[in-house]
Every structure is written in C-alpha cells, then in structure tokens.
Motif scaffolding. Structure first.
Motif, short mmCIF file in Angstrom:
data_model
loop_
_atom_site.label_atom_id
_atom_site.label_comp_id
_atom_site.label_asym_id
_atom_site.label_seq_id
_atom_site.Cartn_x
_atom_site.Cartn_y
_atom_site.Cartn_z
N GLU A 1 -46.08 40.00 -17.26
CA GLU A 1 -46.39 41.35 -17.79
C GLU A 1 -47.68 41.88 -17.18
N LYS A 2 -48.70 41.00 -17.13
CA LYS A 2 -49.99 41.45 -16.61
C LYS A 2 -49.90 41.83 -15.13
N LEU A 3 -49.15 41.04 -14.35
CA LEU A 3 -49.01 41.36 -12.92
C LEU A 3 -48.16 42.61 -12.73
N ALA A 4 -47.14 42.78 -13.57
CA ALA A 4 -46.29 43.98 -13.47
C ALA A 4 -47.12 45.22 -13.76
N GLN A 5 -48.04 45.07 -14.71
CA GLN A 5 -48.96 46.17 -15.05
C GLN A 5 -49.79 46.59 -13.83
N LEU A 6 -50.04 45.65 -12.94
CA LEU A 6 -50.81 45.95 -11.72
C LEU A 6 -49.89 46.42 -10.59
#
Ligand code: EPU
Length: 419
Positions: free
Chosen positions: A405-410
C-alpha cells in the motif's frame, strides 16, 4: 504462500508515513511483563512479529486488548506460565526477549533456544552469561534455557560483543535486581534508548542508555504506564532508498531523521538531494543515476546492517564500482545471489560484496530469504525493467507494515498475489 508482483521503472514520487519501530516494539512488549498495572502502548506497528509476540504473551496469561490498529492495552498481572515454546521462538528469534523480564520479575523462565537463522549463527550466550552473573541458576537442555532465581543481584556486566537484544534483556532483568547493575560495552542503538525510556516511565532507574555504559538501579516494583513506540528508522531508510533507486522524489513523514545520520550521509554521497525537518526527510534523485557508494556495517551510530541489503540494490544500478562489507552477521548476502538473477553484477568475497553497477536490472522471479533481503528485492524490482515476482514474502510481512500500500501510494506498480 503470498507473492509480490512489481513492474519496475516508475520514478516513485510522493509522501509516506513511517510506522512504529519493530525492533523497539518487540522489547517494549516483552517489558510489559514487568508492570504491576495496565500499560497503554501507542504507535505499535501492525506486523507479523508483533502478532507472534502478542500470542506468546497471551499464552503466559497476559491480557492484551487492541483499542485501534496501533494502540494496545497490556495487563501482565495475571501472567502465570513462564514458557516461550519452540514453535513460537523458531518463527521469531526476538522471543528471547522475554527471558530477562521473566527471570527478573518471576524468578523463573523456560525459553526455547532460537537455533539457526538465515543471516548467521546468532548465538545468545551473552544473554545467558549476564543473567548468570546476576545470580540466576541456568541450565540448557533439550533445546531450552531454564533459568531460576530467588531474586537477581545487581552486577557489573561487560559484554564481549555489543549486542542489541542482549543489552535489552539484561537491562530488563537488572531493573528487578537487588542493587545496582552496570552494563558495559552496551549497544547504543536508538531502540535500546526507547526501551529504557519505557522502563523509566514504569518507574525504573536507568542512566546512560544510548551510551556504552548503562547504570541500572534495581527497584521492587514497576507500575503501569502509557508510552508511544519510536518510529522505525529502517523502514524510513528503505523508503528513502526506494526514492533514490527509482530516480524519484520521496518525503518520509513521522520519523526521526537524527536516527539516520549514517544512512543519509551515504544517500547524499550517492547523489541524492536531502532535506530534513524535525519529523520528516525528503529525498530527491530526479533525473540522476545514483553513484556507487562503499559501505561497512557496524553497530550504531555507524551504518546499520539492517540497511545493507537495500544499499546493495542501490549499488546494483549505480554508476561505478562499490564494496559493501558486512561485519555484524556472517551470512547476510542471500539477496545478492537473487539480484544476480535480475542481471546485477555482484561478486561475494568473504564478508564483502563487490558490485559493478549496471544501467538497468531486468525483472525476474526471485525468492525472499529474510526480512531485509526481501526489502532489497522489492527495491531492485521497483527499479528494474519489466515484471518481478517475489516469492516467500511472509518474511517482509514480519517487519514492514502494508508495504504494497505504501509503495503504491508513491506510484509503484505493485500487487500482492495471494494463493
Ligand atoms: N552475538 C553473539 N552472542 C550473543 C549475542 C550476539 O555472538 O549472545 C553476536 C551476533 O551473532 C552478531 C552480533 O553479536 O554477530 C550482534 O548481534 P545482536 O545481538 O546485536 O543482534 P540481535 O540483538 O539478535 C538485533 C535486531 C536485528 C539487527 C541486529 C543488529 C531485534 C529484534 N533484532 O538483533 O534486526 O540486525 O540487532 O543491529 O532488535 C531485522 O530487523 O531485520 C534484524 C535482523
């Protein structure tokens, strides 16, 4: 077994918030065994290692209530079974952290020996020797450490090697001992300070945490307390490398930049523009290829072994030749072998990896072998051309909260494949 599918080549841009530190939350959860009252813990990361610790404490009779995703209430007053069984310890070596609090407060502990580990032998004899020096009667048989004592006595403990969980275990035991203990050559990692701060919040008397000499004055009773776990410095570093390796711009929030001096220095040397605020770090690598950097791991405040694999990924696509020397663990280069499958030019010579940076990596099926190795493969995949499938990502779920989720947010093209 879950896998991660990552299609690389997208410069990561945006902001990400850092979770509570795994390696602070685990000793702090173990230390709740010492409290004679309810403890409220905030900023506890949602990780498999935390779930394992909660399971372990509950088996001992500790009551744990989840108030929201990151706040836990722990009441250890009903603890009555002082055993850490093999089936839990084998999945998480940090279970050894209950040894000190159990012997210190309850005078009895039965903790399975952790056994081998993917990154090195990782013995625990310094934990055992320290407890013996405080008067515990310890036998090791059938794979278990069995320790008993009427009450520990304060002692001067000189650690032959600076050990993080060893220092933490002995500090937790010493707060219950009669009289003063001095831990010399203590680990200086910020997680040791966080644990000491929590113990002090419960009424312990500790001085010198964060230096190599810790003084602990034993007390008869510790109380409940409320405490927030510090941010994860390794998660912080991992997202900064994600920005650097993809030629992006990433702002990492809710962190403590002061815990990352050695890592930020190497990112700057690699060519990143770094801006720092009180609780955030911004890294900008847009339009530039990272330069190769030499690294040697060592205890804090030097470059952390837990960031070595991530920098190996960075060096794999960097301009130039680099050497990474690992001095803490003897077998922490499994990721290098997997990165070779993605086209990296790496050669392992003893405890050093020599890397000739290549223009680009190519997506490939790879396998995660331990927590930080998995993180490095995610980073390599985010930079690679094409699609990478990373198998055995249960390792990553032990230490990175919602990484996809955190990487997708980036902006990363990442998805979890559940089977
Ligand atoms: N050592 C001994 N004897 C002992 C204890 C340690 O020889 O009794 C050796 C180890 O084999 C190693 C060195 O001392 O060569 C340092 O190891 P340390 O004891 O400091 O490691 P640890 O406490 O087992 C913690 C982190 C690790 C991190 C290391 C080093 C936790 C729960 N784990 O392990 O984190 O790599 O310190 O900083 O705090 C990770 O998060 O991925 C991880 C592996």
């Amino acid at each position: 077994m879950d896998k991660l599918e990552i299609t690389g080549g997208i410069p990561l841009e945006g902001e990400v918030s850092i979770s509570g530190a795994k390696n602070a939350a685990l000793p702090i959860l173990a230390a709740t065994l010492l409290a004679d009252g309810p403890v409220m813990l905030g900023n506890v990361p949602h990780l498999n290692d935390v779930t394992t610790t909660v399971k372990l404490l509950r088996r001992m009779g500790v009551e744990i209530t989840f108030h929201d995703g990151t706040t836990l209430e722990v009441d250890a007053r009903g603890a009555s079974r002082f055993v850490a069984p093999y089936e839990l310890v084998k999945t998480m070596r940090a279970s050894i952290l209950v040894l000190g609090p159990l012997v210190g407060r309850y005078g009895y502990a039965e903790v399975s020996l952790p056994g081998g580990c993917a990154i090195g032998a990782r013995p625990v004899h310094l934990h055992v020797d320290g407890l013996r020096a405080m008067g515990a009667d310890i036998s090791i048989d059938n794979g278990y450490i069995r320790a008993r004592t009427k009450r520990l006595t304060g002692a001067r403990l000189v650690l032959e090697i600076s050990t993080v969980t060893g220092t933490e275990n002995l500090m937790m035991a010493a707060v219950c001992a009669r009289g003063e203990s001095v831990i010399e050559n203590a680990a200086r990692e910020p997680e040791v300070i966080d644990l000491a701060n929590f113990l002090v919040a419960m009424g312990a008397q500790i001085e010198g945490a964060g230096t190599d000499t810790i003084h602990v004055q034993g007390t008869d009773q510790l109380t409940g307390a409320a405490y927030d776990v510090m941010p994860d410095r390794i998660e912080t570093g991992t997202y900064l490398v994600a920005g650097a390796i993809t030629g992006g711009r990433v702002t990492v929030n809710k962190t403590r930049p002061g815990h990352l001096d050695a890592v930020l220095q190497k990112l700057a040397e690699a060519g990143a523009k770094i801006d720092i605020g009180p609780t955030w770090v911004r890294l900008d690598m847009r339009g530039r290829r990272p330069r190769a950097v030499n690294i040697k791991t060592a205890p804090y405040p030097a470059f952390p072994t837990d960031m070595q694999a991530q920098f190996c990924a960075l060096n794999a696509i960097a301009d130039g030749v680099s050497a990474i020397t690992e001095t803490i663990f003897e077998n922490r280069f499994q990721h290098a072998l997997e990165m070779q499958r993605m086209g990296a030019s790496l050669r392992i010579i003893g405890n050093t990896v020599i890397c000739h940076g290549v223009e680009a990596l190519a997506g490939a099926p790879v396998m995660a072998t331990d927590l930080r190795a998995s993180a490095s493969l995610v980073l390599a995949a985010a930079a690679a051309r094409g699609t990478t499938i990373i198998d055995r990502i249960y390792h990553i779920d032990r230490g990175y909260e919602r990484i996809e989720e955190k990487l997708a947010q980036l902006g990363a093209a990442i998805k979890r494949l559940t089977s």
